[in-house]
Design a protein around this motif. Structure first.
Motif, PDB file in Angstrom:
ATOM      1  N   ASN A  62       0.764  -1.239   0.000  1.00  0.00           N
ATOM      2  CA  ASN A  62       0.000   0.000   0.000  1.00  0.00           C
ATOM      3  C   ASN A  62       0.797   1.294   0.000  1.00  0.00           C
ATOM      4  O   ASN A  62       0.258   2.347  -0.334  1.00  0.00           O
ATOM      5  CB  ASN A  62      -0.948   0.009   1.202  1.00  0.00           C
ATOM      6  CG  ASN A  62      -1.987  -1.080   1.084  1.00  0.00           C
ATOM      7  OD1 ASN A  62      -2.912  -0.982   0.297  1.00  0.00           O
ATOM      8  ND2 ASN A  62      -1.807  -2.154   1.843  1.00  0.00           N
ATOM      9  N   ILE A  63       2.048   1.250   0.380  1.00  0.00           N
ATOM     10  CA  ILE A  63       2.876   2.461   0.398  1.00  0.00           C
ATOM     11  C   ILE A  63       3.566   2.589  -0.954  1.00  0.00           C
ATOM     12  O   ILE A  63       4.099   1.607  -1.465  1.00  0.00           O
ATOM     13  CB  ILE A  63       3.932   2.395   1.530  1.00  0.00           C
ATOM     14  CG1 ILE A  63       3.263   2.441   2.901  1.00  0.00           C
ATOM     15  CG2 ILE A  63       4.951   3.515   1.392  1.00  0.00           C
ATOM     16  CD1 ILE A  63       4.230   2.220   4.060  1.00  0.00           C
ATOM     17  N   ASP A  64       3.558   3.782  -1.511  1.00  0.00           N
ATOM     18  CA  ASP A  64       4.307   4.034  -2.730  1.00  0.00           C
ATOM     19  C   ASP A  64       5.788   3.783  -2.439  1.00  0.00           C
ATOM     20  O   ASP A  64       6.352   4.399  -1.534  1.00  0.00           O
ATOM     21  CB  ASP A  64       4.086   5.494  -3.150  1.00  0.00           C
ATOM     22  CG  ASP A  64       4.167   5.689  -4.648  1.00  0.00           C
ATOM     23  OD1 ASP A  64       4.165   4.685  -5.380  1.00  0.00           O
ATOM     24  OD2 ASP A  64       4.235   6.858  -5.071  1.00  0.00           O
ATOM     25  N   GLY A  65       6.403   2.861  -3.152  1.00  0.00           N
ATOM     26  CA  GLY A  65       7.790   2.492  -2.872  1.00  0.00           C
ATOM     27  C   GLY A  65       7.910   1.628  -1.625  1.00  0.00           C
ATOM     28  O   GLY A  65       8.980   1.551  -1.018  1.00  0.00           O
ATOM     29  N   GLY A  66       6.818   0.978  -1.251  1.00  0.00           N
ATOM     30  CA  GLY A  66       6.760   0.195  -0.021  1.00  0.00           C
ATOM     31  C   GLY A  66       7.780  -0.921   0.062  1.00  0.00           C
ATOM     32  O   GLY A  66       8.285  -1.215   1.145  1.00  0.00           O
ATOM     33  N   GLU A  67       8.101  -1.527  -1.063  1.00  0.00           N
ATOM     34  CA  GLU A  67       9.074  -2.627  -1.052  1.00  0.00           C
ATOM     35  C   GLU A  67      10.422  -2.143  -0.526  1.00  0.00           C
ATOM     36  O   GLU A  67      11.063  -2.803   0.282  1.00  0.00           O
ATOM     37  CB  GLU A  67       9.218  -3.217  -2.460  1.00  0.00           C
ATOM     38  CG  GLU A  67       9.994  -4.504  -2.501  1.00  0.00           C
ATOM     39  CD  GLU A  67       9.339  -5.634  -1.719  1.00  0.00           C
ATOM     40  OE1 GLU A  67      10.084  -6.315  -0.973  1.00  0.00           O
ATOM     41  OE2 GLU A  67       8.126  -5.838  -1.833  1.00  0.00           O
ATOM     42  N   LEU A  68      10.839  -0.961  -0.959  1.00  0.00           N
ATOM     43  CA  LEU A  68      12.117  -0.404  -0.510  1.00  0.00           C
ATOM     44  C   LEU A  68      12.056   0.016   0.959  1.00  0.00           C
ATOM     45  O   LEU A  68      13.002  -0.228   1.721  1.00  0.00           O
ATOM     46  CB  LEU A  68      12.527   0.783  -1.376  1.00  0.00           C
ATOM     47  CG  LEU A  68      13.874   1.415  -1.050  1.00  0.00           C
ATOM     48  CD1 LEU A  68      15.009   0.381  -1.133  1.00  0.00           C
ATOM     49  CD2 LEU A  68      14.160   2.576  -1.983  1.00  0.00           C
ATOM     50  N   VAL A  69      10.947   0.628   1.361  1.00  0.00           N
ATOM     51  CA  VAL A  69      10.780   1.038   2.765  1.00  0.00           C
ATOM     52  C   VAL A  69      10.902  -0.180   3.670  1.00  0.00           C
ATOM     53  O   VAL A  69      11.621  -0.163   4.671  1.00  0.00           O
ATOM     54  CB  VAL A  69       9.419   1.749   2.983  1.00  0.00           C
ATOM     55  CG1 VAL A  69       9.133   1.944   4.467  1.00  0.00           C
ATOM     56  CG2 VAL A  69       9.382   3.081   2.256  1.00  0.00           C
ATOM     57  N   GLU A 119       8.126   4.074   7.883  1.00  0.00           N
ATOM     58  CA  GLU A 119       6.998   3.155   7.718  1.00  0.00           C
ATOM     59  C   GLU A 119       5.756   3.626   8.467  1.00  0.00           C
ATOM     60  O   GLU A 119       4.664   3.670   7.894  1.00  0.00           O
ATOM     61  CB  GLU A 119       7.416   1.755   8.184  1.00  0.00           C
ATOM     62  CG  GLU A 119       6.472   0.666   7.748  1.00  0.00           C
ATOM     63  CD  GLU A 119       7.043  -0.719   7.978  1.00  0.00           C
ATOM     64  OE1 GLU A 119       6.498  -1.663   7.404  1.00  0.00           O
ATOM     65  OE2 GLU A 119       8.031  -0.863   8.738  1.00  0.00           O
ATOM     66  N   PHE A 120       5.883   3.990   9.727  1.00  0.00           N
ATOM     67  CA  PHE A 120       4.709   4.380  10.510  1.00  0.00           C
ATOM     68  C   PHE A 120       4.089   5.679   9.987  1.00  0.00           C
ATOM     69  O   PHE A 120       2.870   5.812   9.930  1.00  0.00           O
ATOM     70  CB  PHE A 120       5.046   4.526  11.993  1.00  0.00           C
ATOM     71  CG  PHE A 120       5.468   3.262  12.681  1.00  0.00           C
ATOM     72  CD1 PHE A 120       5.475   2.032  12.042  1.00  0.00           C
ATOM     73  CD2 PHE A 120       5.876   3.303  13.999  1.00  0.00           C
ATOM     74  CE1 PHE A 120       5.873   0.871  12.692  1.00  0.00           C
ATOM     75  CE2 PHE A 120       6.269   2.156  14.664  1.00  0.00           C
ATOM     76  CZ  PHE A 120       6.275   0.940  14.011  1.00  0.00           C
ATOM     77  N   ALA A 121       4.924   6.627   9.612  1.00  0.00           N
ATOM     78  CA  ALA A 121       4.408   7.898   9.085  1.00  0.00           C
ATOM     79  C   ALA A 121       3.600   7.650   7.808  1.00  0.00           C
ATOM     80  O   ALA A 121       2.527   8.231   7.625  1.00  0.00           O
ATOM     81  CB  ALA A 121       5.553   8.863   8.825  1.00  0.00           C
ATOM     82  N   TYR A 122       4.102   6.768   6.946  1.00  0.00           N
ATOM     83  CA  TYR A 122       3.364   6.433   5.728  1.00  0.00           C
ATOM     84  C   TYR A 122       2.048   5.738   6.053  1.00  0.00           C
ATOM     85  O   TYR A 122       1.020   5.999   5.426  1.00  0.00           O
ATOM     86  CB  TYR A 122       4.193   5.527   4.812  1.00  0.00           C
ATOM     87  CG  TYR A 122       5.332   6.215   4.103  1.00  0.00           C
ATOM     88  CD1 TYR A 122       5.132   7.370   3.356  1.00  0.00           C
ATOM     89  CD2 TYR A 122       6.612   5.686   4.168  1.00  0.00           C
ATOM     90  CE1 TYR A 122       6.190   7.986   2.694  1.00  0.00           C
ATOM     91  CE2 TYR A 122       7.675   6.292   3.516  1.00  0.00           C
ATOM     92  CZ  TYR A 122       7.453   7.443   2.772  1.00  0.00           C
ATOM     93  OH  TYR A 122       8.500   8.045   2.122  1.00  0.00           O
ATOM     94  N   LEU A 123       2.081   4.836   7.014  1.00  0.00           N
ATOM     95  CA  LEU A 123       0.844   4.137   7.388  1.00  0.00           C
ATOM     96  C   LEU A 123      -0.232   5.130   7.811  1.00  0.00           C
ATOM     97  O   LEU A 123      -1.395   4.989   7.431  1.00  0.00           O
ATOM     98  CB  LEU A 123       1.107   3.152   8.522  1.00  0.00           C
ATOM     99  CG  LEU A 123       1.916   1.901   8.197  1.00  0.00           C
ATOM    100  CD1 LEU A 123       2.149   1.077   9.449  1.00  0.00           C
ATOM    101  CD2 LEU A 123       1.235   1.074   7.127  1.00  0.00           C
TER     102      LEU A 123
END
Length: 182
Positions: A62-69, A119-123
């Protein structure tokens, strides 16, 4: 620990407890140090297993670029697991323990800070309160049956749980997480 209904609040509260335990292990001696260290090891194990089973997969999807994060967070977790493994079997009263513990402390604090900033900020940006509440329930379900020690080289919950003696925990974890996510 207070009941948190938002996954970010829940995990940040655990980070606060982890930071406190890191301080307590350093500041205490003898049986008290052993107890605080055992509590820290248990909390780290269940915390990371729940993140591996619930938070990281959600972030990847769900996060843009989530795999890298997530990749960066998993690498940080691996550093901490290796540092913890180096402490395994070391007498908490030995001078070597505090030196090795300092490395663990540094890895854990860096990871927690990065997790909260990234990660948490994106969530919080992408998920509504209902989804954050569902993720908190899933994290608690995963923690309830997580291994009691983190295992280096187990970058996924499946690998972490598989190294424990009871293989059925894997199925129970998945079932509990899926039920909590409904």
């Amino acid at each position: 620990m207070t009941e948190h209904t938002d996954v970010v609040e829940l995990l940040k509260a655990q980070h606060t407890r982890i930071r406190t335990l890191l301080d307590e292990v350093t500041a205490t001696k003898g049986d008290e140090r052993r107890q605080r260290f055992q509590e820290l090891v248990r909390l780290l194990a269940v915390h990371e297993t729940a993140e591996e089973e619930v938070v990281h997969p959600f972030a990847r999807r769900n996060i843009d670029g989530g795999e890298l994060v997530v990749k960066d967070r998993v690498e940080e977790e691996e550093h901490a697991k290796r540092a913890l493994s180096d402490l395994d079997g070391t007498d908490p009263e030995s001078p070597e323990f505090l030196d090795l513990f300092a490395a663990l402390r540094q890895d854990v604090l860096a990871h927690a800070d990065a997790e909260e900033r990234h990660e948490f900020a994106y969530l919080q940006q992408i998920a509504d309160r209902g989804k954050l509440a569902n993720l908190a329930r899933a994290v608690r379900a995963a923690e309830a049956i997580a291994p009691t020690r983190p295992h280096p080289g187990t970058d996924t919950a499946l690998k972490n749980v598989a190294v424990t003696p009871v293989a059925t925990v894997i199925d129970r974890t998945r079932d509990a997480v899926r039920k909590a996510m409904r």
